[in-house]
Design a protein around this motif. Structure first.
Motif, PDB file in Angstrom:
ATOM      1  N   PHE A  39      38.795  51.043  38.247  1.00 28.27           N
ATOM      2  CA  PHE A  39      39.844  50.105  39.067  1.00 28.27           C
ATOM      3  C   PHE A  39      39.519  50.416  41.017  1.00 28.27           C
ATOM      4  CE2 PHE A  39      42.825  50.105  42.238  1.00 28.27           C
ATOM      5  CZ  PHE A  39      43.540  48.589  42.472  1.00 28.27           C
TER       6      PHE A  39
ATOM      7  N   ALA B 180      35.965  46.133  36.159  1.00 27.65           N
ATOM      8  CA  ALA B 180      36.647  45.792  38.207  1.00 27.65           C
ATOM      9  C   ALA B 180      35.681  44.929  38.309  1.00 27.65           C
ATOM     10  CB  ALA B 180      37.492  47.132  37.692  1.00 27.65           C
TER      11      ALA B 180
ATOM     12  N   VAL C  75      46.641  42.329  41.074  1.00 24.09           N
ATOM     13  CA  VAL C  75      45.867  43.240  39.954  1.00 24.09           C
ATOM     14  C   VAL C  75      46.087  41.562  38.865  1.00 24.09           C
ATOM     15  CG1 VAL C  75      45.446  45.036  38.726  1.00 24.09           C
ATOM     16  CG2 VAL C  75      46.737  45.759  40.950  1.00 24.09           C
TER      17      VAL C  75
ATOM     18  N   VAL D 172      41.143  44.450  36.120  1.00 18.97           N
ATOM     19  CA  VAL D 172      40.788  45.443  36.101  1.00 18.97           C
ATOM     20  C   VAL D 172      41.071  45.605  34.458  1.00 18.97           C
ATOM     21  CG1 VAL D 172      42.503  46.838  36.691  1.00 18.97           C
ATOM     22  CG2 VAL D 172      40.525  47.956  35.215  1.00 18.97           C
TER      23      VAL D 172
END
Lengths: 383, 383
Positions: free
Chosen positions: B26, B213, B47, B110
């Motif tokens: 990430f 990612a 995220v 990710v």
């Protein structure tokens, strides 16, 4: 930014619902919220949930639940911020309406925790801590919070008796809340003599494991007037974080995530801590509740325990805090908790809360957190 | 609603990164995106991730990753919509800026999938299906998609050879994309003779398991001009769903979630399907890509396979589709895929995509989905 209002509220009683699965529990709350909003038709669904993936091998929860309650087709997603998931779900639902993407959004929080033995649930809850730096060493949530509680007592000279005032009060309130899980009264002595979970935390300092679901219908200003006679405005939202692993905190007694989230929420709502008349704060453990009060600026640093023991924040004071009974006694179905809090404040503002009633508040606050105060949302409500 | 722009882009090569964990993967993408946005300071992090909970026993991922890249304190959350998580993360990051909560938001996707044996990963991916109605009967994702592919071929008279044109093209593009996982060319014959995964799906009809990612810095209009010489506008976002369990679909060949999401995105961006010059669509399997083209209104119903076999949607046509190589060959690190797509289109619009270059597009589209076309986001970009 458009104004956003809570126009519908639905909750289930929190407890051990062995006869209901995740979907039916959610449906019960969601359909009540929709009914309460005069049968509104939500255009999107945001679900707060932490454990569906680890305990039920179920992802894609947004679409699954939308379809289950007859909303097939609407945009649907799950928000995860550990035990703070519900508050973040409210924040995202708010944002979808505020940004103008939708006029009516359903926000739900649901958690089913009691189907498994406690060690299994504890392991799943430990996923809110750092898997590589904490959990692998056996640091469970009670253990991590016990570190903070011990440090608080040592640093500020707070006595064990002062700390115990909080759970006693929470049980008194929950006793009167028909949605609460632990509806019985306890004494200071009960807290002190309860089994130690992680010294100095006893069983009665800890929120119980329980199942529950809560839901809100949020609407833009135009639509809100059609769906409710008593819409409650979401006047400000703030989000904050801290390191997940407690060992690298700048200061374990300074709840950074709460401060950051509160600063934003106060600024956006145009209010200050002194304006808050009612609050629901995150008290998964006694220490969490006290640190939350300080992070929110409702109590000076190091003084929350003493103030609570002296009677502050109780019914009749300002603000009145956790009249629901809090996570401690109302219960803490983790991903649903933040949604319960907003639902409770909205009902208090409508004068319809079925438990201990607030003194006609106009400005309220709900604060939910994930991990050991690692992921926090603060939501300010205004009548 | 405020205008929102992509001002920074970062990606990692997709593959089997045994030397990097979820956090470092990430960080690689996120720090590149921040660098690309002239060292911007994101105020929040969204995220997209599906598997951290089930494979790594890690929740609270937003706060964990924010802290890891030096953003301790910012509001951070995870968005989950199965394999569509990345697209929903972009949508939520967009909404946070559009609503005016933040001026600069980091969106990351990710996924770390290759640390475990394939059966373990397949079981985790199956969590995107209905645990009670599908997975319990052994219906894996290839099996469920095979039902749709078989029905498509039978209903529309599409030949196996026509269907195979898609993966062949995807590999040709991926061969030229330095970020792609499967950088080799294949022939029609390779697809037809590859091992059958679930009849009629062969190994070469399927996206690979891989780690990756991607990240974007999103900014409001004022700030965008300071952070980028070539900001790309997110002109419209749409979200849609369908039943998770395929057996209760109204029509398996009508991708309801894609249609719903596309309608909203087109309307909000003020464009029509004919205006789209470049697109990245979700082709976890050959059939998913074809149905996506039809749901987006880019191909008439039942004609996508034939059109693709005849050369439509290739480099030089309008729209040019999946010049990255698609999920099929660029790779599909599930929760990151939707972020890759937007990053790729933004780079194409900036003339900086390092693989097969588009013909100077001004309007583009990214579509990502979770489950068997159950949770879809559509994002329209404009130069």
């Amino acid at each position: 930014m458009r104004k956003v209002f809570v126009v519908g509220v639905g909750m289930t009683r929190i407890g051990r619902h062995f006869d209901k699965d995740l979907k039916s529990l959610f449906a019960e709350a969601a359909l009540r919220a929709i009914d309460d909003a005069r049968g509104a038709s939500p255009q999107a669904l945001v679900v707060g949930n932490m454990l569906s993936s680890s305990l039920y091998q179920q992802d894609n929860l947004g679409a699954l639940l939308a379809d289950y309650i007859g909303l097939r087709g609407v945009g649907a997603l799950k928000v995860e911020a550990a035990c703070g998931s519900g508050g973040f779900a409210v924040a995202m639902g708010y944002t979808l309406v505020a940004a103008g993407l939708y006029d009516v959004v359903l926000v739900g929080g649901v958690e089913k925790m009691s189907d498994y033995p406690t060690p299994t649930v504890s392991a799943a809850l430990a996923q809110a801590a750092d898997a590589e730096y904490e959990v692998v060493y056996g640091a469970s949530f009670p253990a991590l919070n016990a570190l903070a509680m011990r440090l608080y007592m040592e640093s500020y000279g707070a006595s064990r008796e002062e700390m115990a005032a909080w759970p006693v009060r929470m049980h008194e309130y929950a006793y009167q809340n028909p949605y609460a899980q632990l509806r019985f009264r306890i004494t200071l002595d009960d807290v002190l003599k309860a089994p130690v979970v992680a010294d100095p935390i006893t069983l009665l300092d800890s929120a119980p494991i329980g199942d529950g679901a809560a839901a809100l219908v949020l609407a833009s200003e135009d639509v809100a007037r059609k769906l409710s006679d008593a819409p409650v405005e979401i006047a400000g939202v703030g989000l904050g974080s801290d390191s997940v692993d407690v060992s690298t905190r700048f200061d374990i007694l300074d709840p950074l995530s709460v401060r950051k989230a509160a600063e934003q929420a106060y600024r956006r709502a145009g209010v200050e801590p002194k304006d808050i008349e009612i609050a629901e704060v995150h008290d998964a453990f006694t220490i969490t509740g006290l640190l939350s009060l300080e992070g929110l600026g409702l109590a000076p640093r190091g003084e929350a325990a003493k103030l609570v023991a002296e009677g502050a924040f109780a019914k009749g004071d300002r603000p009145e805090v956790n009249l629901s009974g809090g996570l401690k006694a109302r219960g803490h179905p983790v991903g649903a908790t933040g949604v319960y809090q907003v639902a409770e404040i909205a009902l208090q503002m409508r004068g319809e809360f079925p438990g201990v009633k607030a003194s006609s508040p106009e400005v309220g606050l709900a604060q939910t957190t994930g991990g050991v105060l690692a992921s926090t949302s603060v939501i300010i409500l205004r009548r």
